[in-house]
Design a protein around this motif. Structure first.
Motif, PDB file in Angstrom:
ATOM      1  N   SER A   1      21.611  -4.933   6.442  1.00 29.51           N
ATOM      2  CA  SER A   1      22.751  -4.259   5.812  1.00 29.51           C
ATOM      3  C   SER A   1      23.822  -3.976   6.862  1.00 29.51           C
ATOM      4  N   THR A   2      25.057  -4.397   6.599  1.00 34.02           N
ATOM      5  CA  THR A   2      26.144  -4.155   7.559  1.00 34.02           C
ATOM      6  C   THR A   2      26.656  -2.717   7.495  1.00 34.02           C
ATOM      7  N   SER A   3      26.297  -1.983   6.450  1.00 32.69           N
ATOM      8  CA  SER A   3      26.776  -0.604   6.336  1.00 32.69           C
ATOM      9  C   SER A   3      26.038   0.347   7.274  1.00 32.69           C
ATOM     10  N   ASN A   4      24.724   0.115   7.462  1.00 36.66           N
ATOM     11  CA  ASN A   4      23.962   1.018   8.331  1.00 36.66           C
ATOM     12  C   ASN A   4      23.018   0.295   9.290  1.00 36.66           C
ATOM     13  N   GLY A   5      22.991  -1.039   9.262  1.00 37.15           N
ATOM     14  CA  GLY A   5      22.150  -1.798  10.170  1.00 37.15           C
ATOM     15  C   GLY A   5      20.688  -1.878   9.782  1.00 37.15           C
ATOM     16  N   GLU A   6      20.330  -1.380   8.603  1.00 38.61           N
ATOM     17  CA  GLU A   6      18.935  -1.419   8.165  1.00 38.61           C
ATOM     18  C   GLU A   6      18.496  -2.852   7.860  1.00 38.61           C
ATOM     19  N   ILE A   7      17.306  -3.214   8.328  1.00 40.35           N
ATOM     20  CA  ILE A   7      16.728  -4.514   7.968  1.00 40.35           C
ATOM     21  C   ILE A   7      16.079  -4.374   6.598  1.00 40.35           C
ATOM     22  N   LEU A   8      16.669  -5.016   5.617  1.00 38.37           N
ATOM     23  CA  LEU A   8      16.216  -4.850   4.241  1.00 38.37           C
ATOM     24  C   LEU A   8      14.963  -5.683   3.939  1.00 38.37           C
ATOM     25  N   LYS A   9      14.947  -6.927   4.388  1.00 35.76           N
ATOM     26  CA  LYS A   9      13.824  -7.818   4.108  1.00 35.76           C
ATOM     27  C   LYS A   9      13.655  -8.815   5.242  1.00 35.76           C
ATOM     28  N   THR A  10      12.402  -9.199   5.488  1.00 33.71           N
ATOM     29  CA  THR A  10      12.100 -10.277   6.426  1.00 33.71           C
ATOM     30  C   THR A  10      11.197 -11.279   5.729  1.00 33.71           C
ATOM     31  N   ILE A  11      11.596 -12.540   5.756  1.00 27.41           N
ATOM     32  CA  ILE A  11      10.863 -13.615   5.085  1.00 27.41           C
ATOM     33  C   ILE A  11      10.272 -14.547   6.137  1.00 27.41           C
ATOM     34  N   TYR A  12       9.034 -14.953   5.909  1.00 29.25           N
ATOM     35  CA  TYR A  12       8.280 -15.799   6.847  1.00 29.25           C
ATOM     36  C   TYR A  12       7.777 -17.018   6.083  1.00 29.25           C
ATOM     37  N   VAL A  13       8.187 -18.210   6.496  1.00 34.68           N
ATOM     38  CA  VAL A  13       7.841 -19.444   5.784  1.00 34.68           C
ATOM     39  C   VAL A  13       7.464 -20.524   6.792  1.00 34.68           C
ATOM     40  N   SER A  14       6.467 -21.328   6.469  1.00 30.55           N
ATOM     41  CA  SER A  14       6.124 -22.477   7.298  1.00 30.55           C
ATOM     42  C   SER A  14       6.050 -23.727   6.446  1.00 30.55           C
TER      43      SER A  14
END
Length: 474
Positions: free
Chosen positions: A187-200
């Motif tokens: 999020s550019t408003s507060n820098g919070e990492i909203l989601k992380t996706i891991y794919v192979s």
């Protein structure tokens, strides 16, 4: 003629087994064409329309492995994977229709061009047209996408098969590599990492060849060979992995209500339901396509049937029936202790036949406890009992025979509760008179071979499921 027939047969087998590659060989220049779809492209294009596309910025999504292409003599200065990850990601965001990508990778070029336009308007156009509107402001993003290609693993699986007979033969080889990407939304408003996706994504390479080498006549040698090599393009694999990451990011955002489909709640719920089913299936699959099934029950009952084969002092050794009932208690995921009761027939034809029972205490070790299909070994002490008096002196009924047993088996889990089992067991008696004849240097023994069903009982609350993160294999 026979030699030519053999040559035609073997060559035809290897060619037809990969005819798609062999009969599409190109011997002339081809015009440019639209790029190929990956296996995930259509899934991304088929997503329903978003309620409101989200402005996203991608500054850099590149190769973080630092690997170079490997060759037999070392490596080259060519990178192992594409350096255009940012471009592929922006295309995937555009294809989805759920995001509005904003140019940030070459922001300096954009800023320079806007300065040129602004200066030109101020110096020339504004003097001739005072009402000329100013240059509109740049769009800003509410979401920042980061990450990159974090690993490129080569030769995670290799193998092959070949055969040659009197100069006629062929072989097949394969190799599997794997590429892994991470994608995170910030999020550019507060820098919070909203989601992380891991794919192979796995990358397959195959090679087939056939050859013929034979003297058909004195000083006349016939030699022929053909072959095919097919390599899955690394760029297509990277595209597939990135598109899957974008798709999963959209689904995770729907779950957390960061955005919504245009058609509302029902479409959202359908998308989420399909995604969670697919995710559950893929999370139960590990490296090398191993399927995992969590065993949620501590107590199991196993019913098995099969054949018994005696090896004693009499002949002939003929198969007899065998049935077994086992109650097991799990001590750990890998180790269990069970008590078995069985009834079986010892059969030496006309020489000797008897119905026996046994009570066995076994310790069992599952070598792959989380896999849906895997081996196990077991062993322990037991006691065989004569159930029908077949002795000549009438003293056989109820007679006991101490023994030791050990064996191995295979288990396939249909579900966390129900499994199919198959086993082979060696029973070593501690005396030599189960057939009422004591002769020879070794004691009597017998084998059990069988299969059956293993069922979990819910005497207490289920085991907690593992929350380990499993790599998604495509």
């Amino acid at each position: 003629m026979r030699i030519l027939q053999k040559l035609t047969l073997v060559t035809g087998f290897f060619l037809l087994s990969s005819c798609g590659a062999y009969f599409n060989q190109k011997f002339d220049q081809q015009p440019a064409r639209v790029g190929e779809f990956s296996k995930t492209t259509k899934k991304l294009l088929d997503l329903p329309e978003a309620s409101l596309p989200v402005e996203v910025a991608v500054y850099n999504f590149s190769d973080q492995t630092g690997q170079f292409k490997a060759i037999e003599t070392g490596s080259t200065f060519s990178t192992a994977v594409t350096q255009g990850g940012t471009t592929i990601l922006i295309k995937a965001l555009e294809d989805s229709g759920w995001f509005r990508p904003i140019e940030r990778e070459n922001l300096s070029n954009l800023s320079t061009e806007r300065n040129i336009i602004r200066n030109t308007k101020q110096e020339y156009i504004k003097n001739s047209d005072p009402n000329e509107p100013p240059l509109p402001p740049l769009l800003y993003a509410g979401l920042l996408l980061e990450g990159g290609i974090v690993s490129y693993d080569t030769n995670i699986v290799t193998g092959g098969l070949g055969v040659r007979y009197f100069g006629l033969g062929g072989s097949a080889k394969y190799r599997q590599d794997r590429i892994t990407v991470y994608l995170r939304a910030v999020s550019t408003s507060n820098g919070e990492i909203l989601k992380t996706i891991y794919v192979s994504k796995t990358i397959l390479s195959q090679a087939l060849d056939a050859s013929f080498f034979r003297f058909v006549k004195f000083q006349r040698l016939l030699e022929a060979e053909t072959g095919i090599t097919q390599n899955e393009p690394v760029q297509i694999a990277v595209k597939d992995a990135i598109e899957r990451a974008v798709h999963d990011l959209i689904m995770e955002g729907l779950i957390d209500q960061y955005w919504s489909a245009k058609d509302g709640r029902e479409v959202n719920e359908e998308l989420i339901s399909n995604y969670l089913k697919e995710k559950e299936l893929e999370e139960s699959s590990g490296l090398y396509d191993r399927m995992f099934v969590n065993d949620e029950y501590d107590t199991h009952v196993t019913l098995q049937g099969g054949v018994n084969l005696i090896d004693g002092d009499l002949t002939p050794n003929k198969p007899g029936f065998m049935s077994k009932l086992t109650i097991e208690q799990d001590v750990t995921d890998k180790f269990s202790v069970g008590l078995s009761g069985s009834v079986f027939e010892l059969n030496n034809g006309d020489a000797y036949s008897n119905i026996m029972g046994s009570v066995d205490l076994n310790a069992r070790i599952f070598l792959l406890p989380k896999d849906d299909f895997g081996p196990y070994i077991f062993g322990g002490p037991g006691l065989a009992v004569d159930l029908i008096d077949s002795s000549q002196d009438g003293l056989g009924l109820g007679k006991t025979f101490p023994k030791l047993q050990y064996g191995a088996g295979l288990q396939y889990k249909f579900s966390p509760r129900l499994s199919f089992t198959a086993f082979a067991e060696h029973n070593v008696l501690l005396n030599d008179d189960i057939d009422f004849i004591d002769q020879g240097k070794r004691n009597d023994f017998y084998y059990n071979f069988g299969f059956g069903l293993r069922y979990g009982l819910n005497f207490k609350s289920h085991k907690k499921k593992d929350n380990e993160s499993i790599v998604i294999e495509n």
